[in-house]
Scaffold this motif. Structure first.
Motif, PDB file in Angstrom:
ATOM      1  N   LEU A   1      -6.666  38.975 -10.031  1.00  0.00           N
ATOM      2  CA  LEU A   1      -8.097  39.077 -10.684  1.00  0.00           C
ATOM      3  C   LEU A   1      -9.378  39.128  -9.909  1.00  0.00           C
ATOM      4  CD1 LEU A   1      -7.687  36.236 -13.649  1.00  0.00           C
ATOM      5  CD2 LEU A   1      -8.049  38.864 -13.709  1.00  0.00           C
ATOM      6  N   ILE A   2      -9.258  38.465  -8.815  1.00  0.00           N
ATOM      7  CA  ILE A   2     -10.146  38.554  -7.667  1.00  0.00           C
ATOM      8  C   ILE A   2     -10.290  39.760  -6.825  1.00  0.00           C
ATOM      9  CG2 ILE A   2     -11.169  37.397  -5.602  1.00  0.00           C
ATOM     10  CD1 ILE A   2     -10.153  34.603  -6.701  1.00  0.00           C
ATOM     11  N   ASP A   3      -9.019  40.315  -6.563  1.00  0.00           N
ATOM     12  CA  ASP A   3      -9.110  41.472  -5.952  1.00  0.00           C
ATOM     13  C   ASP A   3      -7.961  42.365  -6.524  1.00  0.00           C
ATOM     14  OD1 ASP A   3      -9.001  43.453  -3.919  1.00  0.00           O
ATOM     15  OD2 ASP A   3      -8.285  42.082  -2.398  1.00  0.00           O
ATOM     16  N   PRO A   4      -8.231  43.227  -7.363  1.00  0.00           N
ATOM     17  CA  PRO A   4      -7.191  44.041  -7.801  1.00  0.00           C
ATOM     18  C   PRO A   4      -6.632  45.144  -7.018  1.00  0.00           C
ATOM     19  CG  PRO A   4      -9.109  44.713  -8.853  1.00  0.00           C
ATOM     20  CD  PRO A   4      -9.538  43.375  -7.869  1.00  0.00           C
ATOM     21  N   TRP A   5      -6.956  45.057  -5.726  1.00  0.00           N
ATOM     22  CA  TRP A   5      -6.624  46.092  -4.689  1.00  0.00           C
ATOM     23  C   TRP A   5      -5.685  45.553  -3.897  1.00  0.00           C
ATOM     24  CZ3 TRP A   5     -11.493  46.090  -6.331  1.00  0.00           C
ATOM     25  CH2 TRP A   5     -12.270  47.182  -7.170  1.00  0.00           C
ATOM     26  N   SER A   6      -5.585  44.059  -3.871  1.00  0.00           N
ATOM     27  CA  SER A   6      -4.365  43.246  -2.987  1.00  0.00           C
ATOM     28  C   SER A   6      -2.969  43.987  -3.210  1.00  0.00           C
ATOM     29  CB  SER A   6      -4.536  41.967  -3.463  1.00  0.00           C
ATOM     30  OG  SER A   6      -4.125  41.556  -4.662  1.00  0.00           O
ATOM     31  N   VAL A   7      -2.827  44.372  -4.492  1.00  0.00           N
ATOM     32  CA  VAL A   7      -1.282  45.048  -4.769  1.00  0.00           C
ATOM     33  C   VAL A   7      -1.044  46.292  -3.760  1.00  0.00           C
ATOM     34  CG1 VAL A   7      -1.400  44.401  -7.154  1.00  0.00           C
ATOM     35  CG2 VAL A   7      -2.011  46.506  -6.517  1.00  0.00           C
ATOM     36  N   LEU A   8      -2.127  46.780  -3.083  1.00  0.00           N
ATOM     37  CA  LEU A   8      -1.745  47.953  -2.220  1.00  0.00           C
ATOM     38  C   LEU A   8      -1.523  47.447  -0.927  1.00  0.00           C
ATOM     39  CD1 LEU A   8      -4.892  50.226  -3.118  1.00  0.00           C
ATOM     40  CD2 LEU A   8      -2.831  50.589  -3.931  1.00  0.00           C
ATOM     41  N   SER A   9      -1.592  46.274  -0.594  1.00  0.00           N
ATOM     42  CA  SER A   9      -1.284  45.601   0.891  1.00  0.00           C
ATOM     43  C   SER A   9       0.247  45.058   1.002  1.00  0.00           C
ATOM     44  CB  SER A   9      -2.167  44.603   1.207  1.00  0.00           C
ATOM     45  OG  SER A   9      -1.975  43.580   0.635  1.00  0.00           O
ATOM     46  N   ALA A  10       0.838  45.444   2.119  1.00  0.00           N
ATOM     47  CA  ALA A  10       2.290  44.911   2.276  1.00  0.00           C
ATOM     48  C   ALA A  10       2.309  43.363   2.332  1.00  0.00           C
ATOM     49  CB  ALA A  10       2.637  45.391   3.830  1.00  0.00           C
ATOM     50  N   GLY A  11       0.971  42.706   2.894  1.00  0.00           N
ATOM     51  CA  GLY A  11       0.751  41.141   2.812  1.00  0.00           C
ATOM     52  C   GLY A  11       1.204  40.603   1.372  1.00  0.00           C
ATOM     53  N   PHE A  12       0.744  41.379   0.392  1.00  0.00           N
ATOM     54  CA  PHE A  12       0.820  41.009  -0.951  1.00  0.00           C
ATOM     55  C   PHE A  12       2.302  40.925  -1.293  1.00  0.00           C
ATOM     56  CE2 PHE A  12       1.255  42.060  -5.546  1.00  0.00           C
ATOM     57  CZ  PHE A  12       0.425  41.099  -6.285  1.00  0.00           C
ATOM     58  N   TRP A  13       3.039  41.834  -1.098  1.00  0.00           N
ATOM     59  CA  TRP A  13       4.393  41.975  -1.514  1.00  0.00           C
ATOM     60  C   TRP A  13       5.163  41.013  -0.706  1.00  0.00           C
ATOM     61  CZ3 TRP A  13       5.543  44.666  -6.041  1.00  0.00           C
ATOM     62  CH2 TRP A  13       4.406  45.480  -6.317  1.00  0.00           C
ATOM     63  N   LEU A  14       5.093  41.076   0.526  1.00  0.00           N
ATOM     64  CA  LEU A  14       5.895  40.096   1.299  1.00  0.00           C
ATOM     65  C   LEU A  14       5.794  38.612   1.221  1.00  0.00           C
ATOM     66  CD1 LEU A  14       5.585  41.980   4.567  1.00  0.00           C
ATOM     67  CD2 LEU A  14       7.521  42.043   3.172  1.00  0.00           C
ATOM     68  N   SER A  15       4.156  38.267   0.938  1.00  0.00           N
ATOM     69  CA  SER A  15       3.778  36.897   0.738  1.00  0.00           C
ATOM     70  C   SER A  15       4.460  36.378  -0.717  1.00  0.00           C
ATOM     71  CB  SER A  15       2.393  36.809   0.781  1.00  0.00           C
ATOM     72  OG  SER A  15       1.893  35.389   0.402  1.00  0.00           O
ATOM     73  N   PHE A  16       4.358  36.942  -1.802  1.00  0.00           N
ATOM     74  CA  PHE A  16       4.436  36.635  -2.976  1.00  0.00           C
ATOM     75  C   PHE A  16       6.291  36.491  -3.163  1.00  0.00           C
ATOM     76  CE2 PHE A  16       0.380  36.923  -4.380  1.00  0.00           C
ATOM     77  CZ  PHE A  16      -0.068  35.584  -4.948  1.00  0.00           C
ATOM     78  N   GLY A  17       6.750  37.886  -2.507  1.00  0.00           N
ATOM     79  CA  GLY A  17       8.128  37.939  -2.427  1.00  0.00           C
ATOM     80  C   GLY A  17       9.025  37.002  -1.672  1.00  0.00           C
ATOM     81  N   ALA A  18       8.474  36.415  -0.559  1.00  0.00           N
ATOM     82  CA  ALA A  18       9.016  35.503   0.032  1.00  0.00           C
ATOM     83  C   ALA A  18       9.207  33.992  -0.777  1.00  0.00           C
ATOM     84  CB  ALA A  18       8.446  35.297   1.491  1.00  0.00           C
ATOM     85  N   VAL A  19       8.066  33.638  -1.307  1.00  0.00           N
ATOM     86  CA  VAL A  19       7.830  32.416  -1.962  1.00  0.00           C
ATOM     87  C   VAL A  19       8.696  32.613  -3.358  1.00  0.00           C
ATOM     88  CG1 VAL A  19       6.578  30.716  -3.323  1.00  0.00           C
ATOM     89  CG2 VAL A  19       5.904  31.773  -1.102  1.00  0.00           C
ATOM     90  N   ALA A  20       8.847  33.702  -3.917  1.00  0.00           N
ATOM     91  CA  ALA A  20       9.793  34.090  -5.126  1.00  0.00           C
ATOM     92  C   ALA A  20      10.962  33.837  -4.833  1.00  0.00           C
ATOM     93  CB  ALA A  20       9.343  35.323  -5.737  1.00  0.00           C
ATOM     94  N   VAL A  21      11.588  34.399  -3.600  1.00  0.00           N
ATOM     95  CA  VAL A  21      12.841  34.163  -3.206  1.00  0.00           C
ATOM     96  C   VAL A  21      13.411  32.933  -2.978  1.00  0.00           C
ATOM     97  CG1 VAL A  21      14.455  35.068  -1.173  1.00  0.00           C
ATOM     98  CG2 VAL A  21      13.099  36.556  -2.517  1.00  0.00           C
ATOM     99  N   LEU A  22      12.493  32.062  -2.258  1.00  0.00           N
ATOM    100  CA  LEU A  22      12.573  30.710  -2.075  1.00  0.00           C
ATOM    101  C   LEU A  22      12.972  29.857  -3.393  1.00  0.00           C
ATOM    102  CD1 LEU A  22      10.407  30.108   1.189  1.00  0.00           C
ATOM    103  CD2 LEU A  22      12.953  30.239   1.171  1.00  0.00           C
ATOM    104  N   LEU A  23      12.180  30.383  -4.198  1.00  0.00           N
ATOM    105  CA  LEU A  23      12.207  29.523  -5.515  1.00  0.00           C
ATOM    106  C   LEU A  23      13.655  29.903  -6.172  1.00  0.00           C
ATOM    107  CD1 LEU A  23       8.583  29.576  -6.835  1.00  0.00           C
ATOM    108  CD2 LEU A  23       9.710  27.747  -5.947  1.00  0.00           C
ATOM    109  N   TYR A  24      13.945  31.056  -6.102  1.00  0.00           N
ATOM    110  CA  TYR A  24      15.139  31.513  -6.735  1.00  0.00           C
ATOM    111  C   TYR A  24      16.429  30.904  -6.085  1.00  0.00           C
ATOM    112  CZ  TYR A  24      18.852  34.869  -8.015  1.00  0.00           C
ATOM    113  OH  TYR A  24      19.958  35.407  -8.521  1.00  0.00           O
ATOM    114  N   ALA A  25      16.480  31.107  -4.785  1.00  0.00           N
ATOM    115  CA  ALA A  25      17.580  30.685  -3.982  1.00  0.00           C
ATOM    116  C   ALA A  25      17.828  29.170  -4.011  1.00  0.00           C
ATOM    117  CB  ALA A  25      17.607  31.339  -2.566  1.00  0.00           C
ATOM    118  N   THR A  26      16.805  28.291  -3.858  1.00  0.00           N
ATOM    119  CA  THR A  26      16.964  26.971  -3.798  1.00  0.00           C
ATOM    120  C   THR A  26      16.524  26.110  -4.866  1.00  0.00           C
ATOM    121  OG1 THR A  26      14.515  26.643  -2.724  1.00  0.00           O
ATOM    122  CG2 THR A  26      16.434  27.282  -1.331  1.00  0.00           C
TER     123      THR A  26
END
Length: 782
Positions: free
Chosen positions: A350-375
């Motif tokens: 909502l604050i930055d709709p262009w954040s989805v274009l950055s690698a950091g967006f995918w890696l950051s949310f992806g890492a936390v989602a994987v940790l929640l899924y795995a543990t």
């Protein structure tokens, strides 16, 4: 609600992939989709209602992003005001970045003084304190954060090189709302109007600048000062490229920034201290329970750190998650972790709709989602060592396909490097660096630097291990690999977990399409004002020139050519041709030779040239008459003559290597920077070799080349001009363009088309791809 948030974010992502913005009239369909709320929530209507609402949230995200994009696109620099001196008044927005010849900074334009001029509100400017020879400029200025200046600037629209597998800087500029780039004129009427503008957003940058200056005073010329700045205030520009390469090879780049781990650590420390002290006071506890006070302290410390650090996406994600938890604790509610992550995701987008274009967006949310899924679903409490290994394994496995898609390589020592780097950087170096940012706290800053030096020494030991490098996998292969990783991470005892490894294989065993025997593939790489051409046959690869060097720390070899070659699956070059000794042709050669195996070099440069300082293989002098055959393709050198090397007065352009390639499907002429006299020599000596299907225009379309006689002899069906956008030489010249057009040649330009690839095959029409046109985005040239 979590599915609704994901649908909204998916709509935002879909909008960012569009080549052109849709007609706003489609938004009238939103009320119709919203009417799905009126359908019964039970019975046979339930699934239809849920599906329509998901479509509604998707469309709402799409429309929300489109609305903000329209507003941003309206702030474009008119073409009439490109390259024109304009007087403006505004404020230095951020901490200026020191460059080789001056400074680079963002500037908020408050007033345009030039009558009739239109300038975007937010621009990026560069100042120069020295000329190209390093001589100080008498009227040079130095700016600081939050200063108000009257400046005379010359602007251009944000325009960058466009190549596959290479970072898209135009997307980055647009996401940062930089709507024009420019320079501060050396002899303009510049005036400092206010030493400090007392607005909160600007004062934060003043604090950041003071901290950066303090680090430089306490640690003058220390090698890891840039890393400490990155950890304390998010300023990464001072980290040398060699250090970035080390952190990439060892897989710890996520630590050399304001990562979620650092924010969580500081917030937790503030929580613990506040809780321990608050509960000792009965009066304070009666006024506000100690737990609530500690939650508030932790949330405020996280906010202060993230704001100080520049508000990057990984830090934002953690901040919003912490605040969602804090609000839940204050209200007495309990939220499941995935709901917290979903709300953080929504707030970021909502604050930055262009954040989805950055690698950091995918890696950051992806890492936390994987940790929640795995543990998150485990009921037992494993040993801490086993838990650490489980989290490292889960994140490494699940993010590997995404890393291969984004960067084309993986660190094989990442788990081991992170094993000591995470506690060292997060729990020792970062707190000491923050403590050292306070006045009088020199010793903690020196301790932080000593620990970082020790960490770097250990990383250098690990960096000797090889990287996993491969061509970028396709998007569907990545999706399949992520699903495979999630299947593999299911709890032990789940049947057929080994199928996850099978699903990951297509992303890890990528096969690259190669030319068939007799085919010839030519890729004219977009390196800006310079030249770099990749030649591929069935089993060989040749690079003709290596593009320009931009400054002492950046060149087209490392920034453009090497990532492109790796993405295309070119792991080594049979021959590197360096046509002549001009920066725009050889500036990227040193980086290229250091990054890729090159079997031999064919060049007009002397073997003792500095570019070959660390190259130990074959170096051959480029001479007319040399020829060889590769996979049904004939390669011949047409210029220069062997005797030309004895003439010390000969200009480098006149000694350019000229290469001719002949295949069954078509022919190519690569003349580098030859001029009219050299064209006349070719017409006199090898006229029969000149006719070509494809010609890379000599000397970038300069008036010194492309004589009518030469064009008539070559008769190119396609001519490619390799030029930089709005270059200072005026290449290609209008009269030269007219000559080729009158000759019936199809004209392509790297500044307008990006990378141009032409594929010749026997008994088939040639195929041409123009990357900028193929991968068009709505923000380009706006």
């Amino acid at each position: 609600m979590r599915l609704a948030i994901l649908a909204f974010v998916a709509g935002v992502m879909w909008l960012q992939q569009q080549a052109v913005l849709p007609d706003p009239a489609w938004a009238w369909g939103l009320p119709l989709l919203a009417a799905a709320w009126g359908l019964p929530a039970a019975g046979g209507w339930r699934k239809l209602r849920a599906a329509l609402l998901l479509v509604f949230w998707f469309a709402l995200g799409f429309g929300y992003a489109a609305m903000l994009v329209q507003q941003r696109l309206a702030e474009a620099l008119p073409a009439a005001w490109q390259g024109v001196d304009v007087a403006v008044v505004g404020v230095v927005v951020n901490l200026p970045v020191a460059t080789e010849r001056g400074q680079r900074f963002e500037f908020d334009v408050e007033q345009v003084l030039t009558p009739g001029a239109t300038v975007p509100q937010h621009i990026q400017l560069s100042t120069y304190t020295t000329d190209f020879n390093g001589v100080p400029l008498a009227d040079a200025i130095t700016v600081h954060a939050a200063q108000r200046w009257q400046l005379t600037v010359r602007l251009r629209r944000p325009h960058a090189t466009q190549n596959p597998h290479v970072m898209d800087m135009e997307a980055t500029w647009f996401a940062r709302d930089i709507r024009a780039l420019g320079t501060v004129r050396e002899r303009g009427a510049h005036r400092l109007l206010a030493a400090r503008v007392a607005a909160p957003r600007y004062l934060i940058e003043v604090v950041r600048e003071h901290i950066a200056q303090r680090f430089d005073r306490v640690l003058p010329d220390a090698p890891y000062t840039g890393v400490l700045k990155a950890l304390a205030i998010g300023e990464q520009s001072a980290i040398p490229p060699a250090q970035w390469l080390l952190y990439q090879r060892t897989g710890i780049t996520h630590l050399i920034s304001i990562s979620g781990l650092h924010v969580t650590m500081l917030s937790g420390l503030a929580f613990a201290l506040c809780y321990a002290l608050w509960r000792r006071s009965a009066r304070l506890t009666l006024w506000l329970p100690a737990r609530r006070a500690a939650v508030l302290a932790g949330a405020l410390v996280a906010l202060a750190y993230v704001v100080l650090a520049g508000f990057g996406v990984p830090a934002q994600r953690t901040l919003y998650m912490l605040w969602v938890v804090a609000i839940a604790l204050w209200s007495g509610r309990t939220l499941v972790p995935t709901r917290i992550l979903a709300w953080a995701l929504l707030i970021v987008v909502l604050i930055d709709p262009w954040s989805v274009l950055s690698a950091g967006f995918w890696l950051s949310f992806g890492a936390v989602a994987v940790l929640l899924y795995a543990t998150g679903s485990r009921v037992d409490k494993p040993h801490w060592l086993h838990e650490w290994w489980q989290t490292q394994w889960a994140v490494t496995l699940a993010l590997a396909p995404i890393l291969l898609l984004l960067f084309g390589q993986l660190s094989t020592v990442s788990p081991l490097a992170n094993a000591f780097a995470i506690p060292l950087v997060s729990f020792l170096i970062t707190p000491l660096a923050l403590l050292g940012s306070l006045p009088g706290m020199d010793m903690p800053l020196q301790w932080a630097h000593g620990l970082m030096a020790a960490c770097a020494w250990l990383l250098q030991m690990l960096a000797r291990w090889p990287l996993w490098q491969q061509p970028e996998p396709g998007h569907w292969a990545v999706v399949l690999a992520v699903l495979g990783a999630l299947w593999w991470l299911l709890p032990r005892g789940f049947p057929a977990r080994w199928l996850g490894a099978v699903l990951m294989l297509p992303a890890l065993l990528v096969t690259v399409t190669q030319p068939a025997t007799g085919a010839l593939w030519i890729s004219v790489i977009d390196v800006g004002q310079g030249l770099g051409v990749l030649v591929r046959t069935a089993h060989h690869a040749l690079l003709f020139d290596a593009g320009p060097r931009y400054n002492s720390e950046a060149d087209s070899g490392s920034r453009i050519i090497v990532p492109y070659l790796r993405g295309e699956g070119v792991t080594q070059l049979d021959t590197l041709v360096l046509s002549h000794d001009d920066n725009d042709h050889t500036g990227g050669a040193a980086s290229l030779l250091a990054a890729l195996p090159v079997n031999s070099v064919l060049t007009a440069l002397p073997a003792a040239h500095p570019v070959f300082a660390n190259y130990t293989r074959i170096i051959r002098q480029c001479e007319a008459g040399q020829a060889w055959d590769w996979d049904g393709v004939h390669v011949a050198v047409l210029h220069p003559t062997a005797g030309s090397y004895a003439d010390a007065t000969l200009k480098d352009n006149h000694r350019s290597c000229v290469l001719k390639l002949d295949s069954a499907g078509g022919s190519v002429l690569l003349p580098a920077d030859i001029e009219a006299v050299d064209e006349a020599q070719l017409l006199a000596t090898v006229p029969a070799a000149l006719p070509s299907t494809l010609l890379v225009a000599p000397h970038h379309g300069s008036r010194t080349s492309s004589t009518p006689a030469f064009i008539a002899a070559v008769q190119p069906a396609i001519t490619v001009f390799t030029v930089g956008y709005d270059n200072r030489f005026g290449h290609p010249r209008s009269d030269v363009i007219a000559r080729y057009r009158d000759a019936g040649s199809r004209l392509q330009r790297s500044d307008e088309d990006g990378l141009v690839e032409i594929r010749f095959a026997p008994d088939a029409a040639l195929q041409m791809t123009r990357w900028r046109r193929l991968q068009r985005h709505y923000w380009q040239d706006s």
